[in-house]
Design an enzyme around this catalytic site. Structure first.
Site, PDB file in Angstrom:
ATOM      1  N   CYS A   1      -5.025 -40.353 -42.347  1.00  0.00           N
ATOM      2  CA  CYS A   1      -4.602 -38.963 -42.443  1.00  0.00           C
ATOM      3  C   CYS A   1      -4.715 -38.281 -41.092  1.00  0.00           C
ATOM      4  O   CYS A   1      -5.176 -38.858 -40.115  1.00  0.00           O
ATOM      5  CB  CYS A   1      -5.482 -38.215 -43.446  1.00  0.00           C
ATOM      6  SG  CYS A   1      -5.460 -38.916 -45.097  1.00  0.00           S
TER       7      CYS A   1
ATOM      8  N   ILE B   1       8.208 -56.991 -29.855  1.00  0.00           N
ATOM      9  CA  ILE B   1       8.849 -56.130 -28.859  1.00  0.00           C
ATOM     10  C   ILE B   1       9.845 -56.959 -28.050  1.00  0.00           C
ATOM     11  O   ILE B   1       9.503 -58.020 -27.526  1.00  0.00           O
ATOM     12  CB  ILE B   1       7.796 -55.515 -27.917  1.00  0.00           C
ATOM     13  CG1 ILE B   1       6.785 -54.688 -28.711  1.00  0.00           C
ATOM     14  CG2 ILE B   1       8.464 -54.664 -26.845  1.00  0.00           C
ATOM     15  CD1 ILE B   1       5.591 -54.237 -27.892  1.00  0.00           C
TER      16      ILE B   1
END
Length: 624
Positions: free
Chosen positions: A2, A295
């Site tokens: 959160c 990547i």
């Protein structure tokens, strides 16, 4: 995971506290798209806010969580995953009544039961804030190595807390100023020993970071911060096979423990040893990852993708690796500056940013990654100064201090004299050597350098992953930063890890039978950093645009003449690479600390991102 916020003033209820917390929550909306909550104490002196990314107890685990116990009010907000919450719940259920299956509710009752010592019982990655009505105070804590961020600032008697600096910047009364000590430390790291930044500062004056392994208390007398944990390098002499077996048990346990039960997850697969281990263990678990992401930069010659493909194909995991074009990377500069609340120095970070976006788009809420292994297993021995390179110079505190001070003129050239002088940089060096070299309880110089990089380098890496991931509502989990894995890794005598000019030998041995031989035998290779001269040319163009748009006030910080010199030098070096008179590798290779500083494209790139950071935060007032 959160985003959390807090506003506390025990002298008088903060005026407009609920409205301000709502604004702070809005600044962290990316961290928690699944829900929002606000708590205000009966006294009105404490207001807590949260933005929720639902992973544990998806249906009922909203925050803030408030409870009454023995007539006193308690509340908690947490950016956390407590991996031992089921075990702790079993210990606490006889005494406390649980209303949810949330791990955060367990943490609240752990605080009520054990008070400040609750952090000794909590196992995971966490940053949380508890309001304790019985003592009329708030309690803050952060995990042992700083996987999850937590920032705070003080305005007179008011404590402001947030998961990111942008939450504090959203407070209408907070005055924005660049923090010259943090900036000096950061540029020193870029030009000397690799990325680094202070453990207890942000890039904004007055916004501090709660250091890893620390807890804090705030009441009517003010704020106090103390360390409850430090990294311990205790080598244990045992047979190498025994060490490898323990390493395999601990790493495998940590990976399996961190696989989420309720949501889809993926893995960040670079093709290197560490991420491959995490991927293979996860792939052979009952709950397999939905995808792996690697990547790939346009024009790059980094072999990582081929190794990642080898592992993914062998484990039958979909590998998502869209090619990131040079234009795509440059377009993400402002987005990543806004995610980090600071400048950054390499296109590598833009690659990470893209990797987490890919996992989010694939429906993953959690990503398991291999970060942390290098710091705890001498993975940087052949890559960073103080180990193989310049080891003799770094054998003493005075030697390290002298070596770092050779870079002081290079740092101050970037800045105007009224903003930054040599004294500020030298003070940063003295503080770093004192706290992170001399502060190491071990006496061996190799151990002290490992401790230094654990303290300085790991923080930046963990922060980068947290921000890149949470910018896309993905939680990054780091099994190699598990307490048991760290203890095992740091117990290995260095001679067992450094063999045949490779590092992490015990870890390689532990998982040799599970990995392709090509991956096991790979030497350390950095994250992909495109050597495509087209990208470097775009960096120069973006820098020109940033200069053209720059507010005049930024030249009170950055030395305009030196910026122009760096731009000219970049053009010359890129032209040489384009013409074939110099290797493109010369633009990205790590410069040796023992030699005079040589130009790298990152030296201009960090100026570009600094100019954009200043524009976004001090001219456009982002998150105000």
């Amino acid at each position: 995971m959160c985003g959390i916020n807090g506003l506390v003033d025990f002298s008088a209820p903060p005026q407009g506290g609920g409205r301000i917390i709502k604004k702070m929550n809005d600044a962290l909306a990316h961290r928690g798209p699944d829900g929002e909550g606000v708590f205000t104490s009966v006294s009105g002196c404490v207001t807590l806010g949260s933005r929720r990314l639902s992973i544990v107890d998806v249906a009922e685990g909203g925050m803030p969580i408030k409870r009454e116990y023995k007539g006193h009010e308690y509340a908690i907000v947490a950016n956390a995953e407590f991996f031992n919450h089921k075990e702790l719940r079993g210990k606490l259920e006889g005494k406390y009544t649980f209303a949810t299956h949330s791990d955060v509710e367990v943490a609240l009752y752990a605080y009520i039961e054990w008070g400040d010592a609750c952090v000794e019982h909590l196992h995971g990655q966490f940053a949380f804030l508890v309001y304790d009505g019985s003592k009329n105070r708030v309690f803050l804590a952060r995990d042992r190595v700083g996987i999850k961020p937590l920032y705070y600032g003080l305005l007179a008697h008011t404590l402001i807390v947030s998961s990111e600096p942008k939450g504090i910047l959203a407070h209408p009364d907070f005055r924005r100023e660049p923090d010259r000590e943090a900036i000096a430390d950061y540029f020193l790291g870029i030009l000397a020993l690799g990325k680094s930044e202070p453990l207890d500062r942000s890039f904004f004056e007055g916004i501090r970071s709660l250091p890893p392994g620390s807890r804090a208390y705030f009441d009517h007398t003010g704020l106090s911060v103390e360390r409850y944990h430090d990294v311990s390098l205790v080598r244990r002499e045992r047979p190498e096979k025994e060490l490898a077996a323990e390493m395999r048990r601990e790493v495998s346990r940590a990976v399996l423990e961190q696989i989420p039960e309720e949501v889809a997850y993926g893995v960040g697969l670079s093709g290197g040893l560490d991420s491959s281990i995490v991927t293979v263990v996860a792939a052979r678990s009952p709950t397999r990852p939905s995808a792996a992401s690697a990547i790939r930069c346009e024009g790059g010659d980094n072999p990582d993708y081929e190794y990642a493909k080898l592992v993914a194909q062998r484990e039958r995991i979909p590998l998502l690796a869209p090619v990131l074009s040079s234009k795509d990377l440059i377009r993400d500069v402002d987005r990543l500056v806004a995610a980090l609340d600071r400048p950054f120095d390499s296109v590598r970070e833009l690659g990470l940013f893209g990797m987490y976006r890919t996992l989010h788009d694939a429906g993953c809420k959690v990503a398991l990654i291999g970060e942390g292994s290098d710091e705890f297993n001498l993975g940087y021995y052949y890559a960073l100064p103080g180990f193989n390179e310049a080891r003799e110079a770094c054998a003493t505190a005075d030697g390290l201090r002298s070596l770092l001070k050779t870079r002081v003129p290079d740092v101050v050239r970037y800045f105007s004299p009224q903003f930054l002088n040599e004294r500020v940089v030298e003070e940063a060096i003295d503080r770093n050597v004192r706290d992170y070299y001399e502060g190491c309880p071990a006496g061996d110089s190799l151990d002290r350098m490992e401790y230094y990089y654990i303290k300085k380098f790991l923080k930046g890496r963990l922060d980068m992953h947290d921000r890149c991931a949470m910018a896309h509502a993905v939680e990054a989990r780091v099994p190699f930063c598990d307490d048991g894995v760290i203890e095992t890794s740091l117990s290995v005598p260095p001679r067992f890890n450094l063999k045949d000019e490779t590092e992490k030998a015990v870890l390689r041995s532990a998982f040799r039978d599970m990995l392709p031989e090509e991956v096991v035998n790979r030497r350390k290779y950095g994250l992909p950093e495109s050597k495509d001269t087209k990208l470097h040319r775009l960096v120069i163009e973006a820098f020109d645009a940033a200069v053209a748009e720059a507010d005049a006030a930024v030249w009170d910080i950055i030395d305009k003449t030196y910026a122009d010199t760096m731009r000219k030098l970049a053009d010359e070096r890129v032209t040489e690479a384009e013409n074939g008179t110099a290797s493109p590798h010369s633009l990205t290779a790590p410069p040796a600390i023992s030699k005079p500083l040589e130009f790298r494209i990152r030296h201009l790139f960090v100026l570009l991102t600094f100019l954009r950071w200043y524009r976004l935060y001090f001219v456009e007032k982002l998150f105000s």
